[in-house]
Design an enzyme around this catalytic site. Structure first.
Site, mmCIF file in Angstrom:
data_model
loop_
_atom_site.group_PDB
_atom_site.id
_atom_site.type_symbol
_atom_site.label_atom_id
_atom_site.label_comp_id
_atom_site.label_asym_id
_atom_site.label_seq_id
_atom_site.Cartn_x
_atom_site.Cartn_y
_atom_site.Cartn_z
ATOM 1 N N LYS A 1 -9.626 2.617 -2.362
ATOM 2 C CA LYS A 1 -9.836 1.965 -1.074
ATOM 3 C C LYS A 1 -11.201 2.322 -0.491
ATOM 4 C CE LYS A 1 -7.481 1.483 3.434
ATOM 5 N NZ LYS A 1 -6.352 2.006 4.247
ATOM 6 N N CYS B 1 -5.473 -2.882 2.569
ATOM 7 C CA CYS B 1 -5.255 -2.815 4.012
ATOM 8 C C CYS B 1 -6.526 -3.001 4.833
ATOM 9 C CB CYS B 1 -4.549 -1.502 4.349
ATOM 10 S SG CYS B 1 -3.624 -1.549 5.910
ATOM 11 N N GLU C 1 0.841 -1.197 0.000
ATOM 12 C CA GLU C 1 0.000 0.000 0.000
ATOM 13 C C GLU C 1 0.881 1.254 0.000
ATOM 14 O OE1 GLU C 1 -3.586 1.849 2.809
ATOM 15 O OE2 GLU C 1 -2.069 0.531 3.704
#
Length: 263
Positions: A109, A143, A43
């Site tokens: 995300k 994540c 990330e």
């Protein structure tokens, strides 16, 4: 369908230093001697997990995206990882799926990490991306997405095939929460009957938060194929299509799953 070879790169990122990180990943990718087809980076691989979005963001014509295009073409591979991207006045933690021909897919995300104030610096995405290569379908996540199984839920499509075969999660996940990281990666593989690839960073970031890495590759019944803690590493492995299909045929659990969708 044929097998798929993937490479996981676990690295100690240079804090908010794009040129240094791109040079470092140049070297690490060049070190891969085996033939590989997909390379997975962490990330925010060009900066580390920074909340300096307005300072560090680039557009889709920026240096890190251009580097991905150049490197994917040079090595004839797909490269994926997330970057800080500005678009139409908004900032995104954006995962890019860069093909060798310069075309790409994007995933913004979905679940922003409010505990670190990410939601005040970035805009959340609202669409999944399931990429495809060699007949493999690959679900991209970043994540904190890993904590929310409904978002990553694998379901049977109208043709009876699962929505995806591999779940990739790229992260800057601190060591202090490494037990959930390892457990959630394994859980996502088991419940979705898919391979799971988790690529994390190592080392201290600019906030002096230590990351132990614990990058992993897990098979569709939760067996750990690869796990690496604390050290930088480059790992290449060939995912077996026959193994995946055999497990899904022998244990057809997904056909008994509840049917639902996120609105």
């Amino acid at each position: 369908m044929s097998d798929l070879t993937v490479s996981l790169i676990q690295a100690n990122l240079h804090w908010e230093d794009v040129p240094a990180n791109l040079a470092m990943f140049d070297q690490k990718i060049d070190s891969i001697k085996e033939r590989t087809e997909v390379i997975v980076l962490p990330e925010m691989f060009s900066t580390g997990f920074s909340m300096q979005s307005s300072k560090l963001a680039e557009t889709m014509d920026g240096s890190a995206v251009q580097w991905m295009k150049k490197k994917a073409k040079e090595k004839n591979v797909i490269i994926t990882g997330s970057l800080i991207i500005e678009e139409n006045g908004e900032y995104y933690n954006r995962m890019i799926w860069m093909l060798p021909n310069g075309t790409y897919g994007i995933y913004n995300k979905r679940h922003l990490f409010a505990f670190a104030d990410e939601h005040n610096h970035y805009k959340a995405g609202d669409k999944r991306l399931i990429a495809q290569v060699k007949g493999w379908k690959i679900c991209l996540t970043v994540c904190y997405d890993l904590r929310f199984p409904v978002w990553a839920r694998n379901t049977l499509q109208d043709n009876g095939a699962p929505a995806y075969d591999v779940l990739i999660n790229v992260a800057n996940w601190p060591e202090r929460r490494s037990t959930p990281w390892r457990a959630l990666l394994q859980a996502r593989a088991i419940e979705n009957q898919s391979y799971v690839i988790g690529v994390n960073r190592v080392g201290n970031d600019g906030n002096n938060i230590y990351h132990s890495g614990d990058s992993s590759l897990i098979d569709p019944i939760g067996e750990i194929i690869y796990h690496k803690a604390h050290d930088e590493d480059v790992f290449t492995y060939t995912l077996s299509r026959a193994h995946l299909d055999e497990l899904r045929t022998k244990f057809p659990f997904m056909r008994d799953a509840d049917q639902f969708m996120i609105l």
